[in-house]
Design a protein around this motif. Structure first.
Motif, PDB file in Angstrom:
ATOM      1  N   PRO A  49      -3.168  21.353  -1.787  1.00 35.59           N
ATOM      2  CA  PRO A  49      -4.519  21.416  -2.345  1.00 35.59           C
ATOM      3  C   PRO A  49      -5.548  21.261  -1.226  1.00 35.59           C
ATOM      4  N   LEU A  50      -6.713  21.872  -1.406  1.00 37.34           N
ATOM      5  CA  LEU A  50      -7.832  21.720  -0.484  1.00 37.34           C
ATOM      6  C   LEU A  50      -9.072  21.335  -1.271  1.00 37.34           C
ATOM      7  N   SER A  51      -9.995  20.681  -0.614  1.00 32.80           N
ATOM      8  CA  SER A  51     -11.305  20.416  -1.190  1.00 32.80           C
ATOM      9  C   SER A  51     -12.317  20.574  -0.072  1.00 32.80           C
ATOM     10  N   ALA A  52     -12.868  21.783   0.043  1.00 32.60           N
ATOM     11  CA  ALA A  52     -13.799  22.080   1.127  1.00 32.60           C
ATOM     12  C   ALA A  52     -14.616  23.306   0.758  1.00 32.60           C
ATOM     13  N   THR A  53     -15.791  23.408   1.348  1.00 29.69           N
ATOM     14  CA  THR A  53     -16.625  24.598   1.208  1.00 29.69           C
ATOM     15  C   THR A  53     -16.722  25.249   2.576  1.00 29.69           C
ATOM     16  N   ALA A  54     -16.352  26.510   2.664  1.00 35.77           N
ATOM     17  CA  ALA A  54     -16.295  27.140   3.977  1.00 35.77           C
ATOM     18  C   ALA A  54     -16.273  28.654   3.850  1.00 35.77           C
ATOM     19  N   ARG A  55     -16.771  29.281   4.901  1.00 33.65           N
ATOM     20  CA  ARG A  55     -16.599  30.729   5.085  1.00 33.65           C
ATOM     21  C   ARG A  55     -15.444  31.003   6.043  1.00 33.65           C
ATOM     22  N   TYR A  56     -15.254  30.115   7.007  1.00 32.26           N
ATOM     23  CA  TYR A  56     -14.224  30.286   8.020  1.00 32.26           C
ATOM     24  C   TYR A  56     -13.154  29.219   7.829  1.00 32.26           C
ATOM     25  N   VAL A  57     -11.896  29.639   7.939  1.00 30.55           N
ATOM     26  CA  VAL A  57     -10.769  28.707   7.861  1.00 30.55           C
ATOM     27  C   VAL A  57      -9.848  29.014   9.035  1.00 30.55           C
ATOM     28  N   ARG A  58      -9.405  27.971   9.703  1.00 33.31           N
ATOM     29  CA  ARG A  58      -8.458  28.203  10.793  1.00 33.31           C
ATOM     30  C   ARG A  58      -7.296  27.238  10.727  1.00 33.31           C
ATOM     31  N   VAL A  59      -6.168  27.728  11.219  1.00 31.01           N
ATOM     32  CA  VAL A  59      -4.975  26.912  11.423  1.00 31.01           C
ATOM     33  C   VAL A  59      -4.971  26.521  12.895  1.00 31.01           C
ATOM     34  N   ASN A  90     -19.279  31.841   1.933  1.00 31.85           N
ATOM     35  CA  ASN A  90     -18.773  30.507   1.616  1.00 31.85           C
ATOM     36  C   ASN A  90     -18.014  30.512   0.288  1.00 31.85           C
ATOM     37  N   TYR A  91     -16.906  29.789   0.283  1.00 31.83           N
ATOM     38  CA  TYR A  91     -16.103  29.580  -0.922  1.00 31.83           C
ATOM     39  C   TYR A  91     -15.871  28.088  -1.109  1.00 31.83           C
ATOM     40  N   ASN A  92     -15.755  27.697  -2.369  1.00 33.94           N
ATOM     41  CA  ASN A  92     -15.235  26.374  -2.685  1.00 33.94           C
ATOM     42  C   ASN A  92     -13.714  26.487  -2.700  1.00 33.94           C
ATOM     43  N   LEU A  93     -13.072  26.021  -1.647  1.00 37.04           N
ATOM     44  CA  LEU A  93     -11.635  26.193  -1.475  1.00 37.04           C
ATOM     45  C   LEU A  93     -10.880  25.122  -2.251  1.00 37.04           C
ATOM     46  N   ASN A  94      -9.792  25.540  -2.933  1.00 37.77           N
ATOM     47  CA  ASN A  94      -9.018  24.557  -3.697  1.00 37.77           C
ATOM     48  C   ASN A  94      -7.530  24.547  -3.364  1.00 37.77           C
ATOM     49  N   HIS A  95      -7.031  25.553  -2.614  1.00 40.88           N
ATOM     50  CA  HIS A  95      -5.594  25.554  -2.312  1.00 40.88           C
ATOM     51  C   HIS A  95      -5.309  26.472  -1.120  1.00 40.88           C
ATOM     52  N   ALA A  96      -4.241  26.143  -0.422  1.00 44.32           N
ATOM     53  CA  ALA A  96      -3.753  26.986   0.680  1.00 44.32           C
ATOM     54  C   ALA A  96      -2.237  26.981   0.667  1.00 44.32           C
ATOM     55  N   THR A  97      -1.636  28.133   0.997  1.00 49.73           N
ATOM     56  CA  THR A  97      -0.199  28.214   1.226  1.00 49.73           C
ATOM     57  C   THR A  97       0.039  28.892   2.570  1.00 49.73           C
ATOM     58  N   LEU A  98       1.034  28.421   3.277  1.00 52.91           N
ATOM     59  CA  LEU A  98       1.405  28.981   4.575  1.00 52.91           C
ATOM     60  C   LEU A  98       2.892  29.275   4.557  1.00 52.91           C
ATOM     61  N   THR A  99       3.253  30.481   4.940  1.00 53.83           N
ATOM     62  CA  THR A  99       4.656  30.863   5.093  1.00 53.83           C
ATOM     63  C   THR A  99       4.907  31.109   6.571  1.00 53.83           C
ATOM     64  N   TRP A 100       5.536  30.148   7.202  1.00 55.84           N
ATOM     65  CA  TRP A 100       5.837  30.241   8.630  1.00 55.84           C
ATOM     66  C   TRP A 100       7.135  31.008   8.858  1.00 55.84           C
ATOM     67  N   GLU A 101       7.215  31.650   9.986  1.00 58.31           N
ATOM     68  CA  GLU A 101       8.493  32.146  10.480  1.00 58.31           C
ATOM     69  C   GLU A 101       9.302  30.945  10.938  1.00 58.31           C
ATOM     70  N   ALA A 102      10.560  31.150  11.315  1.00 61.14           N
ATOM     71  CA  ALA A 102      11.367  30.021  11.770  1.00 61.14           C
ATOM     72  C   ALA A 102      10.684  29.262  12.903  1.00 61.14           C
TER      73      ALA A 102
END
Length: 554
Positions: A388-398, A342-354
């Motif tokens: 920004p994110l505010s969550a506690t989690a071990r698993y993250v999904r898109v 588990n992590y206290n999550l504070n940020h996410a970035t996503l780089t998508w293809e076209a």
């Protein structure tokens, strides 16, 4: 009359790709080390071959895949060479145009990207260079899924025409003709002197800066800025659609067209055959906001589907902006990363293809079964997204629910940031990739090594009897603080976690007769070189089956 031919000059020695500027990191580079007279690495580059007339600029050359026109010189350079045959200077030209396969090069919100190359322009003059049009430039990634030029953006880093020993830097945007960017001319530097650029290598660069307000694009020659544009010079929508996304990189050597025609025209009878655009290296550097360490990189990653074996889920967390996950061509799809604790999550970035998702959620879970939505994105036009994110989690999904194109959902990189939850007792992951053995395997597809390979899409499965065990050799004695088990549906109802210094004498550090399966994270205290799961009662008629067996400690 046949065009005169260029006499080859002495070969210049290649230079290494420079270290990143202060505050930047190197995202990607190529220094063209292929053997002499070999073509492109088509895993990295694609040929843009065909008649120049199809490019909409009035060019008259035909670009080819031939090593007569596009090749490595064996001395660390990529060469694009224009060749002429026949007696008519306005026909019979072949040349080269190449572009990167990857189209994820851009600046994060709050960041900067610098695209730079060392180039020798064709060694020609106004006397024998009429009609030559060398260029180093970028097109917006959305163009590849059908968004129209110039709204999707074009940044010209270097253009010269007619052997004038000069350069032009330009942004194309908005609509054509006319519009906020004065198309088809664009917003540009105008002609700038470039002394010695035909006879030697010079560095050409552009920076897209999203860390300042207003945002800027800056053009550089040999490290000196010579032109800039600011986002407040056009309306916000025009700028965002043209600039605030990813790009792919292009080198080409055109012959003829509207741009050379505006400065005297060409080619003509004096125009030489054999002029070449020579590239020493190209590099992409990024300066990103300091969110800390990307805790998703290298972690086990799975997905609902993959377009092919070339685009697995693991590509989205490998730290390489030129590899990507791509799903099947349907909705919905998901990509999931197991952070290991588990992590206290504070940020996410996503780089998508076209081929981005036009609607998706970031979802979090502590057990891999129960999910909560931490972020929702509906129809964002950008392919580089930061939240920004505010969550506690071990698993993250898109969880992608709608695609922006007919293709699948395609993600270059998912980056996550945060800090371990207190009391995690995690230590370092000790078991991944180590030697694993077992009492049995159901068959050759379900071996012990699958449980320590870091891939939650492979598993160990035992024979259909009790007891069974799976064991990992850590290579040396370690203090053990946690064991994580990711069970397939065929789990253990009763099992022990055991340690040993010699692989023969075992001590229990955990025991249960009420196992629940699923994903289990077990705080333990013990030491040993060998750690095993000893299953004594199965929950099903099948064997014991583990996706992953992870041992943590110091």
């Amino acid at each position: 009359m046949t065009a005169p031919t260029i006499v080859e000059a002495a070969v210049a020695q290649p230079s290494a790709v420079p270290a990143p500027p202060a505050g930047f990191t190197t995202t990607w580079s190529d220094d063209f080390t292929g053997a002499a007279n070999t073509g492109l690495d088509t895993g990295t580059w694609r040929y843009d071959a065909g008649p120049g007339s199809s490019f909409g600029t009035g060019e008259i050359e035909t670009t080819t895949t031939s090593t007569d026109n596009v090749y490595h010189d064996g001395n660390g350079h990529l060469v694009l060479k224009a060749l002429h045959s026949g007696g008519d200077p306005n026909s019979g030209w072949t040349s080269g145009r190449v572009e990167t396969q990857a189209d994820g090069f851009g600046a994060q919100p709050g960041g900067v990207v610098r695209i730079q190359a060392s180039i020798q322009q064709p060694d020609l003059s106004t006397a024998n260079g009429a009609g030559y049009w060398p260029a180093f430039w970028m097109l917006g990634a959305p163009l590849r899924i059908g968004q129209v030029w110039p709204g999707s953006g074009e940044v010209d880093i270097l253009e010269d025409i007619n052997g004038r020993s000069s350069l032009f830097g330009t942004l194309h945007c908005g609509v054509s003709p006319g519009g906020p960017c004065n198309e088809g001319t664009g917003l540009g530097s105008g002609e700038r002197a470039c002394g010695g650029c035909q006879t030697g290598y010079h560095t050409y660069a552009v920076e897209l800066d999203r860390s300042t307000s207003p945002e800027q694009i800056r053009w550089y020659l040999d490290g000196t800025q010579y032109f800039s544009l600011s986002s407040n010079q056009v309306d916000a929508t025009t700028w965002a659609n043209a600039v605030d996304h990813s790009y792919f990189i292009i080198f080409d050597l055109a012959i003829g067209g509207a741009f050379p025609a505006a400065f005297g025209g060409g080619p003509n009878a004096a125009t030489a055959s054999g002029g070449s655009l020579n590239v020493d290296y190209v590099a992409v550097y990024n300066k990103s906001p300091n969110y800390g360490t990307n805790i998703a990189q290298g972690k086990p990653t799975t997905a609902s589907s993959a377009e092919s074996a070339q685009f697995p889920a693991s590509n989205a967390t490998d730290g390489d902006i030129t590899t990507r996950w791509s799903s099947a061509f349907s909705d919905p799809q998901w990509l999931q990363v197991d952070l290991g604790q588990n992590y206290n999550l504070n940020h996410a970035t996503l780089t998508w293809e076209a081929a981005t998702a036009s609607a998706y959620q970031l979802q979090t879970s502590t057990d891999g079964a129960n999910w909560a939505t931490a972020y929702t994105n509906n129809n964002s036009p950008q392919d580089i997204q930061s939240t920004p994110l505010s969550a506690t989690a071990r698993y993250v999904r898109v969880l992608a629910t709608s695609r922006a194109s007919q293709w699948g959902d395609s993600l270059y990189e998912l980056a996550l940031y945060g800090s371990p939850t207190s009391g995690g007792g995690t230590g370092s992951l000790l078991s991944q990739g180590k030697t694993a053995t077992s009492s049995s395997s159901e068959n050759a597809s379900f071996t012990a090594a699958n449980a320590v390979d870091g891939n939650t899409g492979t598993r160990w499965s035992s024979a259909f009897s009790d007891p069974q065990w799976l064991q990992v050799d850590l290579g040396a004695t370690h203090a053990i603080s946690r064991v994580d088990l990711s069970w397939e549906a065929a789990y253990a109802k009763a099992f022990q976690i055991q340690t040993s210094n010699d692989g023969s004498t075992w001590s229990n550090i955990y025991s249960t007769t009420t196992g629940t399966g699923g994903n289990q994270s077990l705080p333990v205290s013990g030491s040993g070189r060998y750690v095993r799961v000893n299953g004594t009662a199965r929950a099903t008629q099948y064997g014991y089956s583990l996706w992953e067996f992870q041992v943590f400690g110091s």
